[in-house]
Design a protein around this motif. Structure first.
Motif: not given
Ligand code: C2E
Ligand code: SIN
Ligand code: SIN
Ligand code: FE
Ligand code: FE
Length: 333
Positions: A38-45, A69-86
């Motif tokens: 429901r929010d960006g922080a939960t999404a990142v986790k 949230a997208c920026q955090q996902i993209k700068t984390n090595d484990e999640t950076s490969h996951i495509p994000v669609i807005f």
């Protein structure tokens, strides 16, 4: 053919509006495993914990907005490969470029059209599959190259150095970046056929006798058999390199005695890269030669072992060749 997965691809849906989440869930239900936040922080986790295959992200949300949230996902090595669609309302799309800046692959406007959501999701998931396939193929190919190397050259640095020499030389010979990259990935497998050569020959500390050579001369053919026939241009090149890297310009090489333009150019390039590195390296049967002596050997064999045009190009690249040699030098014993 892409391999079939037994599990469904997973998609993380992120929106602060329960109504929006419900619509997206209805549109995508059945074909995918859905996760919601429901929010960006939960999404990142959740992204870190579950590694979904794709993320559909709202932009304006409490606690943490979609961009952050997208920026955090993209700068984390484990999640950076996951495509994000807005997924965002038209009024917010004014700032599309901001979404692409933080690493999004696409935008879907609200109110959403079920057909568009399904189509975009499908497209991006299939792109992920292709990339994954190429990445794993490349990894396997590199590991195969290292496996071959491991027996007579434990560090695996020979294949790294010689593949970069080959890459440099291909570019100097006028190859495109793409083709030179394929050679970079293909050439580490040139000696994969040494897997089929017994230790008593491969690790012999003295010169080979006639029987030994008969066995050793099989390694290009064994390599071609191991690599096999493929539709991927990189793997076709790998096979060609393995098969032809010991042919000589004057036709005196093996296994087929091809000469001049009858030898594929990738084989002519790798012959130079391989011999230069073999000469300047220690082997079970020889000490390392100084660079100058190895370069003299190349020059003396232009028109005999090697194509004169390529030798001239290689001799013009020595500064960068030495850089590569330094960068991947063998550790002190
Ligand atoms: P390699 O060690 O990877 O060497 C690749 C190529 O570099 C050789 O292909 C040869 O053209 C060149 N090269 C390497 N060391 C020398 C050297 O000391 N002098 C000269 N003139 N050239 C050198 P080649 O000759 O077809 O050999 C193929 C493979 O056969 C070698 O791969 C190595 O695994 C094996 N081999 C070659 N000579 C001997 C040897 O005297 N003793 C043993 N145990 N193995 C050898
Ligand atoms: C790759 O580099 O892994 C793939 C290249 C190709 O398919 O030719
Ligand atoms: C031989 O063919 O016996 C000599 C090995 C070589 O230089 O390729
Ligand atoms: Fe070889
Ligand atoms: Fe080699």
């Amino acid at each position: 053919m892409l391999p079939q997965r037994v599990d469904k691809p997973s998609i993380l849906l992120v929106d602060d509006e329960p109504a929006n989440l419900r619509i997206l869930s209805e549109v995508l239900d059945g074909e995918y495993r859905l996760l919601v936040a429901r929010d960006g922080a939960t999404a990142v986790k959740l992204a870190r914990a579950q590694l979904p295959d794709l993320i559909l992200m709202d932009v304006v949300m409490p606690v943490m907005d979609g961009y952050t949230a997208c920026q955090q996902i993209k700068t984390n090595d484990e999640t950076s490969h996951i495509p994000v669609i807005f997924v965002s309302a038209n009024s917010e799309v004014g700032d599309e470029s901001k979404g692409f800046d933080v690493g999004a692959v696409d935008y879907i406007g609200k109110p959403i059209s079920p057909a568009i959501v399904r189509a975009r999701v499908k497209t991006h998931l299939s792109l992920v599959r292709v990339e994954e396939l190429q990445r794993t193929r490349l990894q396997i190919v590199q590991r195969l190259g290292r496996a071959a190397e491991y027996r007579d050259n434990e560090t695996g640095l020979h294949v790294l150095r010689m593949s970069h020499y080959a890459h440099l030389l291909a570019l100097a010979a006028g190859w495109s970046e793409h083709a030179a990259d394929e050679l970079l990935h293909a050439s580490p497998m040139h000696d994969i056929g040494k897997i089929g050569i017994p230790d008593r020959v491969l690790l012999k500390p003295t010169p080979l006798n006639e029987d030994d050579w008969r066995i050793m001369h099989k390694h290009p053919w064994i390599g071609a058999q191991i690599i096999g026939e493929h539709t991927s241009s990189m793997l076709r090149m790998a096979r060609e390199v393995a098969f032809t890297h010991h042919e000589r310009w004057d036709g005196q090489g093996y296994p087929r005695g091809l000469s001049q333009d009858g030898i594929p150019e990738c084989g002519r390039i790798v012959a130079i890269a391989d011999v230069f590195d073999a000469l300047t390296s220690e082997r079970p049967y020889k000490d390392a030669w100084p660079n100058e002596v190895a370069l003299e050997y190349l020059q003396a064999n232009a028109g005999r072992r090697f194509e004169p045009r390529l030798i001239e190009l290689f001799l013009g690249l020595t500064e960068r060749v030495f850089e590569i040699q330094q960068r991947w030098s063998e550790p002190e014993k």
